[in-house]
Design a protein around this motif. Structure first.
Motif, PDB file in Angstrom:
ATOM      1  N   GLU A  54      -4.527   6.550   4.601  1.00 33.61           N
ATOM      2  CA  GLU A  54      -5.160   6.715   3.289  1.00 33.61           C
ATOM      3  C   GLU A  54      -4.204   6.335   2.166  1.00 33.61           C
ATOM      4  O   GLU A  54      -4.617   5.721   1.173  1.00 33.61           O
ATOM      5  N   SER A  57      -3.985   2.490   2.102  1.00 37.27           N
ATOM      6  CA  SER A  57      -5.209   1.888   1.557  1.00 37.27           C
ATOM      7  C   SER A  57      -5.289   2.061   0.045  1.00 37.27           C
ATOM      8  O   SER A  57      -5.662   1.135  -0.688  1.00 37.27           O
ATOM      9  N   LEU A  58      -4.945   3.240  -0.427  1.00 40.03           N
ATOM     10  CA  LEU A  58      -4.978   3.496  -1.871  1.00 40.03           C
ATOM     11  C   LEU A  58      -3.922   2.660  -2.586  1.00 40.03           C
ATOM     12  O   LEU A  58      -4.171   2.129  -3.685  1.00 40.03           O
ATOM     13  N   LEU A  60      -2.832  -0.306  -1.710  1.00 38.79           N
ATOM     14  CA  LEU A  60      -3.348  -1.677  -1.805  1.00 38.79           C
ATOM     15  C   LEU A  60      -4.382  -1.804  -2.918  1.00 38.79           C
ATOM     16  O   LEU A  60      -4.358  -2.750  -3.697  1.00 38.79           O
ATOM     17  N   LYS A  61      -5.276  -0.847  -2.991  1.00 37.20           N
ATOM     18  CA  LYS A  61      -6.327  -0.875  -4.005  1.00 37.20           C
ATOM     19  C   LYS A  61      -5.732  -0.909  -5.408  1.00 37.20           C
ATOM     20  O   LYS A  61      -6.212  -1.644  -6.283  1.00 37.20           O
ATOM     21  N   CYS A  62      -4.664  -0.151  -5.623  1.00 39.14           N
ATOM     22  CA  CYS A  62      -4.069  -0.052  -6.957  1.00 39.14           C
ATOM     23  C   CYS A  62      -3.216  -1.262  -7.328  1.00 39.14           C
ATOM     24  O   CYS A  62      -2.917  -1.455  -8.515  1.00 39.14           O
ATOM     25  N   GLY A  64      -4.145  -4.400  -6.805  1.00 39.47           N
ATOM     26  CA  GLY A  64      -5.020  -5.499  -7.207  1.00 39.47           C
ATOM     27  C   GLY A  64      -4.781  -6.743  -6.363  1.00 39.47           C
ATOM     28  O   GLY A  64      -4.130  -6.710  -5.321  1.00 39.47           O
ATOM     29  N   GLU A  65      -5.320  -7.857  -6.850  1.00 33.70           N
ATOM     30  CA  GLU A  65      -5.160  -9.122  -6.127  1.00 33.70           C
ATOM     31  C   GLU A  65      -3.755  -9.685  -6.346  1.00 33.70           C
ATOM     32  O   GLU A  65      -3.158  -9.459  -7.398  1.00 33.70           O
ATOM     33  N   SER A  68      -5.091  -6.895  -2.336  1.00 33.84           N
ATOM     34  CA  SER A  68      -6.314  -6.318  -1.785  1.00 33.84           C
ATOM     35  C   SER A  68      -6.950  -7.218  -0.736  1.00 33.84           C
ATOM     36  O   SER A  68      -7.507  -6.738   0.255  1.00 33.84           O
ATOM     37  N   SER A  69      -6.878  -8.526  -0.936  1.00 39.69           N
ATOM     38  CA  SER A  69      -7.562  -9.457  -0.035  1.00 39.69           C
ATOM     39  C   SER A  69      -6.637 -10.139   0.970  1.00 39.69           C
ATOM     40  O   SER A  69      -7.106 -10.708   1.958  1.00 39.69           O
ATOM     41  N   SER A  71      -3.743  -8.612   2.468  1.00 38.92           N
ATOM     42  CA  SER A  71      -2.761  -7.606   2.885  1.00 38.92           C
ATOM     43  C   SER A  71      -2.091  -7.956   4.214  1.00 38.92           C
ATOM     44  O   SER A  71      -0.908  -7.667   4.414  1.00 38.92           O
ATOM     45  N   CYS A 180       4.228  -2.340  -0.158  1.00 36.17           N
ATOM     46  CA  CYS A 180       3.149  -2.450   0.832  1.00 36.17           C
ATOM     47  C   CYS A 180       3.710  -2.761   2.217  1.00 36.17           C
ATOM     48  O   CYS A 180       3.150  -2.334   3.229  1.00 36.17           O
TER      49      CYS A 180
END
Length: 204
Positions: A54, A57-58, A60-62, A64-65, A68-69, A71, A180
């Motif tokens: 979790e 994942s969070l 990566l979301k924060c 941005g590009e 996110s796409s 990874s 990451c």
């Protein structure tokens, strides 16, 4: 020689460093250990294992590009240092404890790097920052308990630890990427660490 009281302070350093593994009379009184230290250590490892994916994942979301796409490509940890984890369930308990200490000491320092960078790059990402702080708090508690168990059971009061590179001075992209990569590797290793460590901490 680094004194026992400096062990936890060393873990705050987000740069490369080493401390020798030593056995001897330098351990303090065993009274520093809580009576439920093994159960507490089990719970801490279980919590870290349950929340690692979790957190990644969070994170990566924060970012941005393109994180996110892409990874799989950008967060591939092959190019970074991460402590080797070669113990298994059949390894001696002492060997497992030392390997765990190295792993979580490294992780604690790396989390310090990542949290500092995210406070700078994503100061409004409150959920991510809270998760990073909570993971760091759990990790520090775990290090304290492992320190106690190593001293109490094996009279080991210093462990050879290598830390990763600091992200200070790196570009925004590199800071995000380093974070990451470390968290991706953490997700891969923490499950194995839990499977190996928990049987060694089972009640007799």
């Amino acid at each position: 020689v680094v004194p026992f009281v400096a062990l936890l302070l060393l873990q705050r350093r987000p740069v490369a460093g080493r401390a020798l593994l030593v056995t001897g009379s330098g351990c303090p009184s065993h009274g520093l250990c809580r009576s439920n230290v093994q159960e507490q250590t089990r719970r801490q490892v279980a919590v870290l294992n349950a929340t690692a994916q979790e957190l990644f994942s969070l994170y990566l979301k924060c970012q941005g590009e393109p994180f996110s796409s892409e990874s799989d490509k950008l967060c591939n940890p092959a190019g970074i240092f991460f402590p080797a984890f070669r113990v298994n369930r059949t390894s001696e308990r002492k060997e497992v404890m030392v390997a765990m200490y190295k792993l979580f000491a490294f992780l604690n320092a790396s989390l310090g790097n990542i949290t500092r960078d995210q406070e700078e790059l994503n100061p409004t990402a409150k959920e991510l920052l809270e998760r990073l702080h909570n993971t760091t708090k759990t990790t520090r508690g775990l290090i304290s308990n492992l320190t106690c168990l190593l001293c109490k059971n094996y009279n080991i009061f210093q462990v050879d630890v290598r830390y990763g590179d600091s992200s200070k001075g790196k570009s925004t992209f590199k800071k995000k990427q380093q974070g990451c990569q470390v968290l991706r590797k953490y997700v891969q290793v923490i499950g194995q660490a839990a499977r190996v460590l928990l049987p060694h901490l089972s009640p007799s």
